[in-house]
Design a protein around this motif. Structure first.
Motif, PDB file in Angstrom:
ATOM      1  N   ARG A  45      -6.886  91.216  37.772  1.00 55.19           N
ATOM      2  CA  ARG A  45      -5.470  91.573  37.716  1.00 55.19           C
ATOM      3  C   ARG A  45      -4.691  90.799  38.783  1.00 55.19           C
ATOM      4  O   ARG A  45      -3.634  90.241  38.528  1.00 55.19           O
ATOM      5  N   ARG A  46      -5.247  90.743  39.964  1.00 59.09           N
ATOM      6  CA  ARG A  46      -4.601  90.017  41.063  1.00 59.09           C
ATOM      7  C   ARG A  46      -4.505  88.520  40.756  1.00 59.09           C
ATOM      8  O   ARG A  46      -3.482  87.886  40.966  1.00 59.09           O
ATOM      9  N   GLY A  47      -5.594  87.942  40.237  1.00 59.97           N
ATOM     10  CA  GLY A  47      -5.593  86.522  39.897  1.00 59.97           C
ATOM     11  C   GLY A  47      -4.601  86.191  38.804  1.00 59.97           C
ATOM     12  O   GLY A  47      -3.902  85.171  38.863  1.00 59.97           O
ATOM     13  N   ALA A  48      -4.503  87.049  37.789  1.00 58.60           N
ATOM     14  CA  ALA A  48      -3.548  86.806  36.702  1.00 58.60           C
ATOM     15  C   ALA A  48      -2.120  86.882  37.224  1.00 58.60           C
ATOM     16  O   ALA A  48      -1.259  86.099  36.813  1.00 58.60           O
ATOM     17  N   ARG A  49      -1.852  87.804  38.110  1.00 55.78           N
ATOM     18  CA  ARG A  49      -0.498  87.924  38.679  1.00 55.78           C
ATOM     19  C   ARG A  49      -0.131  86.675  39.469  1.00 55.78           C
ATOM     20  O   ARG A  49       0.987  86.166  39.369  1.00 55.78           O
ATOM     21  N   VAL A  50      -1.060  86.152  40.242  1.00 53.27           N
ATOM     22  CA  VAL A  50      -0.803  84.930  41.010  1.00 53.27           C
ATOM     23  C   VAL A  50      -0.663  83.737  40.070  1.00 53.27           C
ATOM     24  O   VAL A  50       0.219  82.891  40.246  1.00 53.27           O
ATOM     25  N   ALA A  51      -1.496  83.659  39.039  1.00 47.89           N
ATOM     26  CA  ALA A  51      -1.431  82.538  38.093  1.00 47.89           C
ATOM     27  C   ALA A  51      -0.109  82.527  37.330  1.00 47.89           C
ATOM     28  O   ALA A  51       0.377  81.459  36.947  1.00 47.89           O
ATOM     29  N   ALA A  52       0.481  83.687  37.109  1.00 49.74           N
ATOM     30  CA  ALA A  52       1.742  83.757  36.361  1.00 49.74           C
ATOM     31  C   ALA A  52       2.918  83.204  37.150  1.00 49.74           C
ATOM     32  O   ALA A  52       3.916  82.783  36.560  1.00 49.74           O
ATOM     33  N   VAL A  53       2.812  83.184  38.473  1.00 49.91           N
ATOM     34  CA  VAL A  53       3.938  82.732  39.295  1.00 49.91           C
ATOM     35  C   VAL A  53       3.643  81.470  40.090  1.00 49.91           C
ATOM     36  O   VAL A  53       4.507  80.986  40.810  1.00 49.91           O
ATOM     37  N   CYS A  54       2.433  80.926  39.983  1.00 49.19           N
ATOM     38  CA  CYS A  54       2.078  79.686  40.680  1.00 49.19           C
ATOM     39  C   CYS A  54       1.966  78.546  39.670  1.00 49.19           C
ATOM     40  O   CYS A  54       1.768  78.776  38.486  1.00 49.19           O
ATOM     41  N   PRO A  55       2.088  77.302  40.130  1.00 51.31           N
ATOM     42  CA  PRO A  55       1.950  76.157  39.223  1.00 51.31           C
ATOM     43  C   PRO A  55       0.603  76.161  38.503  1.00 51.31           C
ATOM     44  O   PRO A  55      -0.379  76.723  38.986  1.00 51.31           O
ATOM     45  N   ILE A  56       0.585  75.510  37.360  1.00 49.91           N
ATOM     46  CA  ILE A  56      -0.620  75.464  36.536  1.00 49.91           C
ATOM     47  C   ILE A  56      -1.776  74.850  37.329  1.00 49.91           C
ATOM     48  O   ILE A  56      -1.628  73.826  37.992  1.00 49.91           O
ATOM     49  N   ASN A  57      -2.928  75.511  37.258  1.00 51.43           N
ATOM     50  CA  ASN A  57      -4.172  75.090  37.918  1.00 51.43           C
ATOM     51  C   ASN A  57      -4.040  74.945  39.434  1.00 51.43           C
ATOM     52  O   ASN A  57      -4.705  74.106  40.045  1.00 51.43           O
ATOM     53  N   PRO A  62      -7.725  80.846  42.051  1.00 48.79           N
ATOM     54  CA  PRO A  62      -9.088  81.362  42.191  1.00 48.79           C
ATOM     55  C   PRO A  62      -9.342  82.020  43.546  1.00 48.79           C
ATOM     56  O   PRO A  62     -10.064  83.000  43.639  1.00 48.79           O
ATOM     57  N   GLU A  63      -8.735  81.473  44.602  1.00 48.33           N
ATOM     58  CA  GLU A  63      -8.927  82.057  45.931  1.00 48.33           C
ATOM     59  C   GLU A  63      -8.314  83.444  46.009  1.00 48.33           C
ATOM     60  O   GLU A  63      -8.901  84.355  46.601  1.00 48.33           O
ATOM     61  N   ALA A  64      -7.131  83.622  45.427  1.00 51.46           N
ATOM     62  CA  ALA A  64      -6.509  84.947  45.419  1.00 51.46           C
ATOM     63  C   ALA A  64      -7.324  85.912  44.570  1.00 51.46           C
ATOM     64  O   ALA A  64      -7.411  87.105  44.876  1.00 51.46           O
ATOM     65  N   THR A  65      -7.941  85.407  43.511  1.00 53.27           N
ATOM     66  CA  THR A  65      -8.738  86.254  42.634  1.00 53.27           C
ATOM     67  C   THR A  65      -9.940  86.839  43.365  1.00 53.27           C
ATOM     68  O   THR A  65     -10.264  88.009  43.181  1.00 53.27           O
ATOM     69  N   ILE A  66     -10.583  86.064  44.202  1.00 57.08           N
ATOM     70  CA  ILE A  66     -11.778  86.557  44.902  1.00 57.08           C
ATOM     71  C   ILE A  66     -11.434  87.143  46.273  1.00 57.08           C
ATOM     72  O   ILE A  66     -12.331  87.419  47.065  1.00 57.08           O
ATOM     73  N   PHE A  67     -10.148  87.325  46.563  1.00 58.91           N
ATOM     74  CA  PHE A  67      -9.663  87.924  47.818  1.00 58.91           C
ATOM     75  C   PHE A  67      -9.945  87.049  49.031  1.00 58.91           C
ATOM     76  O   PHE A  67     -10.028  87.545  50.138  1.00 58.91           O
ATOM     77  N   ALA A  68     -10.111  85.740  48.834  1.00 58.31           N
ATOM     78  CA  ALA A  68     -10.359  84.830  49.946  1.00 58.31           C
ATOM     79  C   ALA A  68      -9.029  84.353  50.515  1.00 58.31           C
ATOM     80  O   ALA A  68      -8.036  84.242  49.790  1.00 58.31           O
ATOM     81  N   PRO A  69      -8.973  84.048  51.798  1.00 59.41           N
ATOM     82  CA  PRO A  69      -7.740  83.494  52.374  1.00 59.41           C
ATOM     83  C   PRO A  69      -7.395  82.156  51.729  1.00 59.41           C
ATOM     84  O   PRO A  69      -8.289  81.395  51.355  1.00 59.41           O
ATOM     85  N   ALA A  70      -6.104  81.876  51.590  1.00 62.26           N
ATOM     86  CA  ALA A  70      -5.653  80.628  50.967  1.00 62.26           C
ATOM     87  C   ALA A  70      -6.206  79.434  51.735  1.00 62.26           C
ATOM     88  O   ALA A  70      -6.148  79.380  52.953  1.00 62.26           O
ATOM     89  N   GLY A  71      -6.745  78.477  51.004  1.00 66.74           N
ATOM     90  CA  GLY A  71      -7.266  77.260  51.600  1.00 66.74           C
ATOM     91  C   GLY A  71      -8.679  77.373  52.132  1.00 66.74           C
ATOM     92  O   GLY A  71      -9.241  76.402  52.616  1.00 66.74           O
ATOM     93  N   PRO A  77     -14.804  87.646  50.671  1.00 70.81           N
ATOM     94  CA  PRO A  77     -15.194  88.484  51.806  1.00 70.81           C
ATOM     95  C   PRO A  77     -15.459  89.931  51.391  1.00 70.81           C
ATOM     96  O   PRO A  77     -15.963  90.713  52.184  1.00 70.81           O
ATOM     97  N   ILE A  78     -15.151  90.282  50.141  1.00 67.97           N
ATOM     98  CA  ILE A  78     -15.299  91.669  49.690  1.00 67.97           C
ATOM     99  C   ILE A  78     -16.501  91.844  48.776  1.00 67.97           C
ATOM    100  O   ILE A  78     -17.290  92.764  48.947  1.00 67.97           O
ATOM    101  N   LEU A  79     -16.644  90.979  47.781  1.00 70.43           N
ATOM    102  CA  LEU A  79     -17.748  91.081  46.831  1.00 70.43           C
ATOM    103  C   LEU A  79     -18.791  90.009  47.120  1.00 70.43           C
ATOM    104  O   LEU A  79     -18.491  88.806  47.048  1.00 70.43           O
ATOM    105  N   ARG A  80     -19.978  90.436  47.422  1.00 70.26           N
ATOM    106  CA  ARG A  80     -21.059  89.513  47.763  1.00 70.26           C
ATOM    107  C   ARG A  80     -21.383  88.615  46.564  1.00 70.26           C
ATOM    108  O   ARG A  80     -21.433  89.078  45.429  1.00 70.26           O
ATOM    109  N   ASN A  81     -21.592  87.343  46.810  1.00 68.79           N
ATOM    110  CA  ASN A  81     -21.963  86.321  45.821  1.00 68.79           C
ATOM    111  C   ASN A  81     -20.841  85.944  44.861  1.00 68.79           C
ATOM    112  O   ASN A  81     -21.080  85.233  43.891  1.00 68.79           O
ATOM    113  N   LEU A  82     -19.630  86.399  45.071  1.00 66.21           N
ATOM    114  CA  LEU A  82     -18.508  86.022  44.210  1.00 66.21           C
ATOM    115  C   LEU A  82     -17.814  84.808  44.815  1.00 66.21           C
ATOM    116  O   LEU A  82     -17.406  84.827  45.975  1.00 66.21           O
ATOM    117  N   THR A  83     -17.713  83.724  44.025  1.00 62.76           N
ATOM    118  CA  THR A  83     -17.069  82.500  44.487  1.00 62.76           C
ATOM    119  C   THR A  83     -16.010  82.075  43.472  1.00 62.76           C
ATOM    120  O   THR A  83     -15.903  82.655  42.388  1.00 62.76           O
TER     121      THR A  83
END
Length: 168
Positions: A45-57, A62-71, A77-83
């Motif tokens: 849900r978080r990734g889709a929300r960011v993708a809707a308002v950020c430039p294509i690709n 993906p970083e917002a989707t996995i809760f990682a800091p930008a860049g 940092p929340i779900l183990r083995n999720l990249t």
């Protein structure tokens, strides 16, 4: 008779304690799986929300989707083995078909695929892959920000306050 029952209480306690600990660890592991399930759902849900308002690709999606800091480009940092390799972003037209033309994009779909979870119960090393999670929402600006003071000027694309090049 009493002499034959001296160790009986210890044996009974060992049997009951083993069953109790199996039940306790099972409840803890089930709770953890439910938490992972809800967090994976929230991630899409978080990734889709960011993708809707950020430039294509944009790499921030993906970083917002996995809760990682930008860049950071690192694992979640929340779900183990999720990249970010587990994140799939699709831009869709009105019929749900994949689309790359800016003007034809109507929806954004973010999916988590091939995410493997390993139980934390000792001596059980059976990893299992969660089913794909996905969220589809209508596209919004896709990062395109027109200049209200100069409507004829080329719009600027932005994501998280950072201007990027875009091709509407």
């Amino acid at each position: 008779m009493k002499k034959h029952q001296q160790g009986l209480f210890i044996v009974e306690f060992a049997i009951i304690a083993a069953a109790l600990f199996i039940l306790l660890f099972g409840v803890i592991e089930l709770s953890r799986i439910i938490w992972i399930w809800n967090t994976a759902d929230e991630a899409t849900r978080r990734g889709a929300r960011v993708a809707a308002v950020c430039p294509i690709n944009h790499p921030s999606v993906p970083e917002a989707t996995i809760f990682a800091p930008a860049g950071s480009g690192g694992p979640s940092p929340i779900l183990r083995n999720l990249t970010t390799a587990n994140v799939q972003v699709d831009y869709l037209d009105a019929n749900g078909a994949a689309e790359t033309t800016f003007s034809d994009i109507e929806f954004v779909r973010v999916s988590l695929v091939n995410y493997t979870v390993t139980p934390l119960i000792p001596f059980i090393n059976t990893a299992f892959t969660l089913p794909p999670f996905e969220t589809t929402i209508p596209s919004e600006s896709l990062g395109l920000i027109p200049d209200p003071d100069n409507p004829t000027a080329a719009p600027v694309c932005s994501c998280f306050g950072t201007a990027t090049s875009c091709q509407p």
